[in-house]
Scaffold this active site. Structure first.
Site, PDB file in Angstrom:
ATOM      1  N   GLU A 161       4.769 -11.003  16.319  1.00  0.00           N
ATOM      2  CA  GLU A 161       4.447 -11.240  17.325  1.00  0.00           C
ATOM      3  C   GLU A 161       3.602 -10.583  18.057  1.00  0.00           C
ATOM      4  O   GLU A 161       3.512  -9.180  18.657  1.00  0.00           O
ATOM      5  CB  GLU A 161       6.028 -11.968  18.386  1.00  0.00           C
ATOM      6  N   ARG A 220      15.826 -19.918   8.871  1.00  0.00           N
ATOM      7  CA  ARG A 220      14.737 -20.234   7.530  1.00  0.00           C
ATOM      8  C   ARG A 220      15.222 -20.811   6.429  1.00  0.00           C
ATOM      9  O   ARG A 220      15.991 -21.616   6.710  1.00  0.00           O
ATOM     10  CB  ARG A 220      15.382 -18.601   6.995  1.00  0.00           C
ATOM     11  N   GLU A 271       1.079  -1.352  -0.138  1.00  0.00           N
ATOM     12  CA  GLU A 271       0.103   0.364   0.344  1.00  0.00           C
ATOM     13  C   GLU A 271       0.646   0.618  -0.043  1.00  0.00           C
ATOM     14  O   GLU A 271       0.914   2.244   0.958  1.00  0.00           O
ATOM     15  CB  GLU A 271      -1.427   0.003   1.353  1.00  0.00           C
ATOM     16  N   GLU A 287       7.507 -22.609  16.550  1.00  0.00           N
ATOM     17  CA  GLU A 287       8.943 -22.270  15.320  1.00  0.00           C
ATOM     18  C   GLU A 287      10.123 -21.943  15.916  1.00  0.00           C
ATOM     19  O   GLU A 287      10.401 -21.575  16.870  1.00  0.00           O
ATOM     20  CB  GLU A 287       9.212 -20.535  14.779  1.00  0.00           C
ATOM     21  N   ASN A 288      11.948 -21.896  15.426  1.00  0.00           N
ATOM     22  CA  ASN A 288      12.757 -21.371  15.843  1.00  0.00           C
ATOM     23  C   ASN A 288      12.967 -19.755  15.813  1.00  0.00           C
ATOM     24  O   ASN A 288      12.636 -19.368  15.116  1.00  0.00           O
ATOM     25  CB  ASN A 288      14.352 -22.517  15.673  1.00  0.00           C
ATOM     26  N   THR A 299       7.585 -19.102  19.555  1.00  0.00           N
ATOM     27  CA  THR A 299       8.731 -19.536  18.865  1.00  0.00           C
ATOM     28  C   THR A 299       9.504 -20.455  20.523  1.00  0.00           C
ATOM     29  O   THR A 299       8.604 -20.283  20.879  1.00  0.00           O
ATOM     30  CB  THR A 299       9.554 -18.121  19.107  1.00  0.00           C
TER      31      THR A 299
END
Length: 581
Positions: free
Chosen positions: A239, A513, A116, A477-478, A439
């Site tokens: 988060e 990742r 946007e 997640e790590n 996490t």
């Protein structure tokens, strides 16, 4: 001082009976057309390998395995530039390699600041290119609608995509002062954060969030076979938390907010001050009622304007006023509930936009993320935990001090109120499932020594167990990319997975990742994790009863060495998988 309670042996707490759980916890019924990564859900009551009563997975479903893409690929403002063409070629090779290793979906940020560029004008060329690369590799897409800034967090590097400038101007023009500082987080040091719109300005920002959600859904309405989750950003780094340890307050000279400190309170904007005063008056009726409740006189609290967050936050926390004064408990209640209310409003809007009957995305999972604030929690003595101040979690807005709920599994270890918010949101849709991502699954207790007071592994168990008690789907997640170059990190992540005959609670992993999964050790461990989950989920037991099967799997997951002995009767495949300590 908090009591020493067992972290690994919840049977030390009074048992929670299954009839009590079923009476209190509502698990939504989901539309069978829900488009997830293929998992189903079925639970029953059984004893875990330690003999403790728990609700365990009894299905043959398998966890999901996703990988996060780079924060930014090439030049996001020109996807056809030479720089971008080279970067996209690399990324497409990574996606193809990741799929061969067992990745089923790619998680990518769709940055608000990119899509946007001006008020109400949307440009989807960059996420279109992301989608093209994902589909070319035969993968699914986990979308992160990133209403936060790219830049200012661990791992962001030199990437920088700010929140659209017009957003700050539109929101500020709705405040009495017409200052952008009113709609930003302002810390105890007077610093302003530009990473996410303050939770005290969510009511002002919600129409803009909704407009962006609807524009995204309209543009990608034809891609519902590829999109398996829309994760909605709820704060810095996406988060649900206050930006208590972020770059706007960071000082290398003083160590201010640097890990593993408590961070900093973020509630000193004009909107936050007004909100706190309304909270206090609303709870106690008038100024006199506030004075009585807080044991303050007219000199200490002369007028409503004197109702403020701590003027000396260091002293406030050092003296444990957050726990032992009514003012402190009320302050923390307001500070946390403001954040949770913001998250509930944004997620409820996402459920309305994406999860309603007739919506193009109806049946696709709606995601949210909670940060594992694992430091300042306490330390271990054998199999037990001595709780610390937990002030880092308090400053992040994740737990409260008024509930007396830190000491026992039966009370949720501080996370019941937060997770109850997610439960309420889930009950608003029978079409789209809410998935909460957490996490730090790769981290062990005692990380970074005594000073850090880290209980990462214990925190993962506490959060996962309370989520299960409330019928909330959680995935993990790590927290850091660099940590997954350790075999121990992968063993910890495997042990957290919800599988038959295990103590895990998490129904999937997202690895930070994809670049790292393409490297040798992380890639091999990822493949081993996928094979292990598949084998355990579909295995035909070689043992005579479920208890022995549970012991077999516990043996594979347990221990801290570089190899783990497996009882006789196990297959060679399981023995090979066990070598990932």
């Amino acid at each position: 001082m908090h009591l020493v309670r067992s972290a690994e042996h919840p049977s030390m707490d009074p048992p929670v009976h299954s009839d009590r759980i079923s009476a209190q916890i509502h698990v939504p019924t989901f539309n069978p057309l829900r488009r997830s990564l293929g998992e189903t859900s079925s639970t029953n009551k059984e004893d875990d390998v330690m003999g403790n009563s728990r609700t365990a997975n009894a299905s043959t479903s398998q966890p999901t395995f996703a990988a996060m893409s780079r924060l930014i690929v090439g030049n996001p403002y020109d996807v056809t530039s030479p720089e971008s063409i080279k970067a996209w070629h690399e990324v497409e090779q990574q996606f193809a390699r990741a799929k061969r290793r067992g990745v089923t979906a790619i998680s990518t940020d769709v940055w608000w600041g990119l899509i946007e560029p001006s008020d109400g004008v949307f440009d989807f060329r960059y996420p279109d290119r992301l989608l093209q690369a994902i589909k070319s590799a035969g993968l699914k897409w986990v979308v992160i609608l990133s209403m936060h800034q790219c830049g200012g967090n661990v791992g962001d590097g030199l990437n920088d995509v700010p929140i659209p400038r017009h957003v700050w101007d539109i929101l500020a023009n709705q405040t009495p002062s017409r200052q952008t500082s009113d709609v930003k987080y302002v810390s105890e040091f007077g610093n302003q954060s530009v990473e996410y719109v303050s939770c005290w300005a969510t009511d002002l920002a919600l129409p803009l969030y909704e407009r962006m959600m609807r524009a995204f859904q309209k543009h990608y309405a034809g891609e519902t076979e590829t999109i398996v989750e829309v994760n909605v950003s709820l704060g810095p780094a996406g988060e649900l938390r206050h930006p208590s340890y972020n770059i706007h307050d960071f000082s290398t000279k003083t160590g201010r907010v640097a890990y593993p400190t408590r961070g900093a309170l973020q509630c000193y904007s004009a909107l936050a001050l007004t909100s706190f005063r309304r909270f206090a008056i609303g709870k106690y009726g008038d100024l006199s009622g506030v004075r009585r409740a807080w044991s303050m006189d007219e000199n200490t609290l002369p007028d409503i304007d004197a109702i403020r967050p701590p003027s000396d936050a260091d002293y406030f926390f050092k003296m444990r006023h957050c726990e032992n004064l009514q003012y402190g408990r009320d302050f923390i209640d307001w500070y946390t509930s403001s954040l949770w209310a913001s998250g509930e409003k944004i997620l409820s809007k996402a459920i309305e936009v994406f999860g309603s009957a007739g919506s193009a995305f109806a049946g696709i999972d709606i995601g949210a993320k909670v940060s594992g604030i694992h430091w300042g929690m306490g330390h271990r003595v054998g199999n037990s935990v001595v709780l610390g101040s937990r002030q880092a979690e308090l400053c992040a807005g994740l737990i409260q001090t008024s509930q007396n709920d830190w000491d026992a599994d039966r009370d949720g270890r501080g996370y019941r109120p937060l997770l109850s918010m997610f439960k309420r949101v889930q009950q608003k849709s029978s079409l789209s499932r809410l998935v909460v991502h957490f996490t730090c699954l790769e981290m062990d207790d005692g990380r970074d020594g005594v000073e850090a007071q880290s209980l990462a592994r214990t925190l993962v168990r506490w959060f996962g167990k309370e989520a299960a008690h409330q019928g909330i789907v959680v995935k993990g997640e790590n927290a850091l990319a660099g940590t997954i170059y350790s075999k121990r990190a992968w063993k910890l992540m495997r042990s957290a997975l919800k599988l038959p005959h295990t103590n895990g609670w998490f129904e999937g992993l997202t690895i930070l990742r994809v670049d790292d999964i393409c490297e040798s050790l992380p890639g091999e461990e990822f493949e081993r994790t996928v094979r292990f989950a598949k084998h355990v989920s579909t295995r035909k037991s070689t043992t005579q009863n479920e208890a022995s099967a549970s012991e077999e799997i516990a043996s594979i997951l347990g221990g801290g060495g570089d190899s783990t002995a497996v009882p006789g009767g196990s297959s060679n495949l399981v023995q090979a998988l066990a070598g990932a300590a």
